[in-house]
Design an enzyme around this catalytic site. Structure first.
Site, PDB file in Angstrom:
ATOM      1  N   LYS A 103       0.827  -1.188  -0.008  1.00 50.21           N
ATOM      2  CA  LYS A 103      -0.006   0.115   0.120  1.00 50.21           C
ATOM      3  C   LYS A 103       0.822   1.210   0.108  1.00 50.21           C
ATOM      4  O   LYS A 103       2.074   1.106   0.615  1.00 50.21           O
ATOM      5  CB  LYS A 103      -0.748   0.103   1.190  1.00 50.21           C
ATOM      6  CG  LYS A 103      -2.090   0.882   1.124  1.00 50.21           C
ATOM      7  CD  LYS A 103      -3.035   0.148   0.362  1.00 50.21           C
ATOM      8  CE  LYS A 103      -4.332   0.760   0.377  1.00 50.21           C
ATOM      9  NZ  LYS A 103      -5.524  -0.093   0.142  1.00 50.21           N
TER      10      LYS A 103
HETATM   11  N1  GLU Z   1      -7.144  -0.018  -3.478  1.00 55.65           N
HETATM   12  C1  GLU Z   1      -7.856  -1.141  -3.600  1.00 55.65           C
HETATM   13  C2  GLU Z   1      -7.977  -2.025  -2.411  1.00 55.65           C
HETATM   14  O1  GLU Z   1      -7.837  -1.767  -1.223  1.00 55.65           O
HETATM   15  C3  GLU Z   1      -7.475  -1.891  -5.007  1.00 55.65           C
HETATM   16  C4  GLU Z   1      -6.136  -2.319  -5.000  1.00 55.65           C
HETATM   17  C5  GLU Z   1      -5.537  -2.747  -6.162  1.00 55.65           C
HETATM   18  O2  GLU Z   1      -6.208  -2.853  -7.001  1.00 55.65           O
HETATM   19  O3  GLU Z   1      -4.273  -3.291  -6.429  1.00 55.65           O
HETATM   20  O4  GLU Z   1      -8.402  -3.277  -2.309  1.00 55.65           O
END
Ligand code: GLU
Length: 413
Positions: A103
């Site tokens: 993240k």
């Molecule tokens: N931000 C989204 C999540 O928390 C998608 C992450 C992604 O597609 O890599 O799942």
């Protein structure tokens, strides 16, 4: 309230214990593989300089390259990003995607920046991450406060540095740059598929099933619209500015049109404006928290009337609230299952990019449904067999899969 990282570690320790794993494994899983903290200086339109704090945490790469979104929000800090990276590892494992978890985020309020400032911020932040991101290493995507345009800037900055186009470095791109059909509403669609599975398995049937949604961003707005289109009655909605309710039903498409014009759903003429906090206490069958973490707490959980909660957001429910909801027999579809549709279609986008061959929207939706249904069934059967909560069941499966990969690969050297 304890911060999200502390809460996540406690839960992880409990799950490791439940699975009978040794403390060494808890230690392994509780230390992210890589943590980056970068300064992001930006020349503002005024000519003055500002500096923002940026982060990217790779929690795991045991099951494949790291995967996870980038969040632009004033609340972003290292602990939040560490917790969300861990959740991404678990989410990818639940959906059986060949990814680890990561993240990123910048502590900034994107609403206060002009488009040019946002672009400069994004490009500088991306530049700082160039050595560690990449289609085989770590693949960012949108999250709260970022969108397809931000992904396009990331893709461009990375590609210019490499000297050739590298669309696979991010997912959630605009379709014109190799994005996938259906990615934008994928998190919401996956969440709705989980709700449909839950209604079926619980035999929950009545003439008019009502829904309340907290948050009208990417996840909340599409979730409300898809539920409405399927014939459910949306009775309450909220955003950062306010909340609205109408027991006779609200058309989220019309609300969306107002939001486009005024920036908020507050004072929508065909519903009553209610205090934001009372969204959770509205009379409804299904509640979809689709905003930020730690929203359902020990304070408001006792007032919740919904029978099913589908967590469109990451970590919206505190441990204390979880216990209260369990005592009220509320069926919770936990975040790592309920919102895994987003990263699942990100995976489809990555696969399509690798093949340079693109799928129809129909194929995306059908394949997403297969994955979501299978993940739901797996979690539900552990929930039933082991008599643990849906959340513990999901965490047990996810941690189990990661641990299997850790053991198979072993430790180098
Ligand atoms: N931000 C989204 C999540 O928390 C998608 C992450 C992604 O597609 O890599 O799942």
């Amino acid at each position: 309230m304890e911060n999200l990282w502390a809460q996540s570690l406690k839960r992880l320790e409990r799950i490791v214990d439940m699975l009978g794993l040794d403390g060494g494994m808890f230690k392994y899983l509780s230390v992210p593989r890589k943590i980056q903290e970068v300064a992001v200086p930006v020349e503002m339109d005024s000519g003055k300089m500002d500096v923002f704090s940026g982060y990217r945490v790779i929690h795991s790469i045991n099951r494949g390259p790291a995967k996870g979104g980038i969040r632009y929000h004033p609340q972003v800090d290292l602990d939040e990003i560490k917790a969300l990276a861990l959740l991404m590892s678990l989410k990818c494992a639940i959906a059986n995607l060949p990814f680890g978890g990561a993240k990123g985020g910048v502590s900034v309020d994107p609403a206060k920046l002009s488009a040019r400032e946002l672009e400069r911020l994004t490009r500088r932040y991306t530049f700082e991450l160039i050595p560690t991101i990449g289609p085989e290493k770590d693949i960012p995507a949108p999250d709260v406060g970022t969108n397809a345009q931000v992904m396009a800037w990331i893709m461009d900055t990375y590609s210019i540095d490499k000297g050739y186009a590298v669309p696979g470095v991010v997912t959630g791109k605009p379709i014109a740059l190799g994005g996938s059909q259906g990615r934008e509403e994928a998190t919401s669609r996956g969440c709705v598929y989980c709700i449909l599975s839950a209604l079926k398995i619980l035999n929950y049937d009545k003439p008019c099933i009502t829904v309340a949604v907290q948050g009208f961003g990417n996840v909340g707005s599409y979730a409300a619209m898809i539920m409405h289109d399927l014939g459910f009655r949306v009775v309450a909605l909220s955003d950062v500015y306010g909340a609205i309710a109408n027991p006779k039903g609200i058309d989220p498409h019309k609300v969306g049109q107002q939001v486009k014009k005024t920036g908020t759903l507050d004072r929508y003429p065909e519903a009553e404006s209610i205090p934001r906090d009372s969204l959770f206490s509205v009379d409804c069958d299904i509640l979809i928290p689709a905003a930020l973490e730690n929203q359902i707490t020990g304070d408001n959980a006792p007032d919740i009337k919904a029978k099913i909660i589908a967590e469109g957001a990451n970590a919206p429910t505190t441990q204390e609230a979880d216990e209260i909801l369990a005592s009220k027999d509320v069926f919770i579809i936990p975040d790592i299952l309920a919102n895994s549709g987003g990263v699942t279609v990100s995976y489809f986008e990555w696969v399509q990019g690798n093949y340079a061959y693109f799928w129809s929207k129909r194929k995306v939706d059908i394949t997403l449904r297969e994955i979501m249904d299978k993940a739901f069934e797996e979690v539900y059967s552990i929930h039933k067999d082991k008599k643990v909560s849906m959340r513990d069941a999901a965490h047990q499966i996810a941690v189990g899969k990661i641990v299997e990969a850790v053991k198979l690969r072993g430790i180098y050297p």
